[in-house]
Scaffold this motif. Structure first.
Motif, short mmCIF file in Angstrom:
data_model
loop_
_atom_site.label_atom_id
_atom_site.label_comp_id
_atom_site.label_asym_id
_atom_site.label_seq_id
_atom_site.Cartn_x
_atom_site.Cartn_y
_atom_site.Cartn_z
N UNK A 61 65.89 -44.22 84.35
CA UNK A 61 67.05 -43.38 84.06
C UNK A 61 66.75 -42.27 83.05
N UNK A 62 65.48 -42.08 82.73
CA UNK A 62 65.10 -41.07 81.75
C UNK A 62 65.67 -39.70 82.09
N UNK A 63 65.47 -39.27 83.32
CA UNK A 63 65.90 -37.93 83.73
C UNK A 63 67.35 -37.92 84.22
N UNK A 64 67.68 -38.88 85.09
CA UNK A 64 69.01 -38.87 85.71
C UNK A 64 70.14 -39.07 84.71
N UNK A 65 69.88 -39.84 83.63
CA UNK A 65 70.93 -40.12 82.66
C UNK A 65 70.51 -39.82 81.23
N UNK A 66 69.41 -39.09 81.07
CA UNK A 66 68.93 -38.65 79.76
C UNK A 66 68.83 -39.81 78.77
N UNK A 67 68.13 -40.85 79.23
CA UNK A 67 67.91 -42.03 78.39
C UNK A 67 66.52 -41.96 77.78
N UNK A 68 66.43 -42.24 76.51
CA UNK A 68 65.14 -42.36 75.85
C UNK A 68 64.95 -43.80 75.40
N UNK A 69 63.93 -44.44 75.93
CA UNK A 69 63.58 -45.78 75.49
C UNK A 69 62.75 -45.63 74.23
N UNK A 70 63.41 -45.72 73.10
CA UNK A 70 62.76 -45.39 71.84
C UNK A 70 61.92 -46.52 71.26
#
Length: 454
Positions: A61-70
């Motif tokens: 979902x990094x691109x589709x929902x602008x999620x960053x797994x920090x």
């Protein structure tokens, strides 16, 4: 950074309801718009087994929902290198790693925490996260016991944080369709729901107590559980089969099917009576220290007489029903019956042998195309709820997750006491049964204590 967090916390939570309605957007479509502009920072706690699925889902979902797994967090540091490599390969970003959950929760940039820890850590980790201002996605069962589930609900409401429980079937289109069919009277008045967990497991053996590996922060891994010497056979994954840390297969795979059964029965309440019986069969008990049963039958009855029946078979067995169900559900109504096997369902009218209704899309490959290759739809729904600021946006809010987790917990209490139990759902206590009441919670090991006031 302060502006971004203020936007999420104040604008979304405070006024999203009116804004969504005024603009004519659904919560999901609105979430997609916000997701395109405002990053959600996520931390995962527990990265060994189910945690890998969490990693893959959030990375997808990094691109589709602008999620960053920090941040990746685990009490066993041996997994950091491999899991960090996975995140970097999928997102181009190297995550932080941390064994101490409290340090992760202290990070003001983290918006949401995704828990894939052993069961005995679900509640305390979730409550700590809510207190730290984080939203929570937590695996099933929601907690380790019934009292903990109630405290999680209280924490969610007190701190205004969304808690999504990982009953992923609630976000699978075919399962949702089947439940709607049941609720619309597709097989008449339902009088019984049956759940199945036919999952043969061999003995995992025995080992002597030993020194924990250097990578494992063992005291933190134990957390709320009583202290005991380290034993490799009671650790990774095998924790499921010991009462201090797990709930057996009735409380491991079982909660998914208990949830579907309760959902299909449309019971937003606790059962009034539960009886469960079984044991450990087919393995040499001198060569396995397992405590939880591998064979267990449960009958839970609701106030109107409707029955939820569940069976765990941990040894070799046939499947059931026309679909050949091993992990699934069957519903029985006045006009017929309905079977659910994973993403597939079929309904039969009375004694007819040919289904008259069922899912149009069949097969895990096709379902993956609907829910994402890592079944991300349940995670997406969680994001939508964060952005809408509404618990009702969640497909499995902590209240739903608590009710579905409570039934296998009640079953295990009945099994361990060897008798039928009468339960007063409004009070979440047993009827004149102080011995059973002591098993609704546990003794917590300091400092890993869930307080009465969260």
């Amino acid at each position: 950074m302060t502006q971004r967090r203020d936007f999420i916390k104040k604008s979304l939570i405070g006024s999203a309801g009116m804004a969504i309605g005024g603009m004519g957007f659904s919560a999901k479509s609105y979430g997609s718009i916000i997701g395109a502009n405002e990053r959600i920072n996520v931390a995962i706690v527990g990265i060994r087994a189910r945690g890998v699925s969490h990693i893959n889902a959030w990375c997808e979902m990094k691109t589709s929902h602008n999620v960053r797994l920090k941040t990746l967090c685990d009490t066993d540091e041996q997994f950091f290198e491999a899991r960090s490599k996975t995140v970097f390969e999928k997102t181009g970003i190297k995550p932080l790693t941390e064994w101490d959950m409290r340090k992760v929760l202290d990070d003001k940039e983290i918006d949401a925490v995704s828990f894939a820890t052993p069961n005995h850590w679900h509640a305390l980790g979730t409550i700590w996260a809510c207190q730290a201002g984080k939203h929570v996605y937590v695996e099933k069962p929601a907690s380790h016991n019934i009292w903990e589930g109630r405290k999680m609900i209280e924490a969610s409401r007190k701190y205004n944080k969304r808690i999504q429980v990982g009953f992923q079937n609630r976000s699978i289109p075919n399962v949702m369709e089947a439940i709607k069919f049941l609720h619309d009277g597709g097989i008449g008045n339902i009088h019984m729901a049956r759940g199945l967990c036919i999952k043969p497991r061999d003995s995992f053996g025995i080992a002597k107590d030993s020194t924990p590996p250097s990578t494992l922060h063992y005291d933190r891994w134990l957390g709320p559980a009583p202290h005991r010497a380290y034993n490799e056979k009671r650790g990774h994954y095998n924790w499921h089969w010991f009462w201090d840390t797990g709930n057996g297969d009735t409380g491991n795979q079982g909660p998914h099917q208990f949830d579907i059964a309760r959902w299909g029965l449309n019971k937003n309440e606790h059962p009034v009576s539960v009886f469960s019986s079984g044991g450990i069969y087919g393995i040499d008990r001198t060569q396995c220290e397992q405590e939880t049963p591998n064979t267990q039958i449960t009958i839970a009855k609701y106030n109107d007489g409707k029955i939820l029946e569940f069976e765990t078979r941990g040894r070799y067995s046939n499947a059931e029903s026309g679909l050949g169900i091993k992990i699934g559900n069957i519903f029985y109504g006045s006009d017929g019956y309905l079977e659910i096997d994973g993403d597939t369902w079929k309904a039969y009218r009375k004694q007819e042998k040919v289904p008259f209704a069922g899912s149009k899309v069949i097969g895990s490959t096709e379902v993956a195309s609907l829910t994402g290759s890592n079944n991300t739809e349940h995670f997406v729904n969680f994001l939508d709820a964060i952005k809408s600021g509404k618990d009702e946006t969640l497909h499995c809010d902590i209240n739903e997750g608590h009710y579905s987790s409570a039934v296998p917990f009640l079953a295990n209490i009945s099994y361990r006491l060897g008798r039928e139990l009468k339960f007063m759902g409004d009070y979440e206590k047993f009827a004149n049964d102080p011995e059973a009441d002591t098993m609704l919670s546990r003794r917590y090991r300091s400092p890993y204590v869930i307080p009465s006031e969260v």
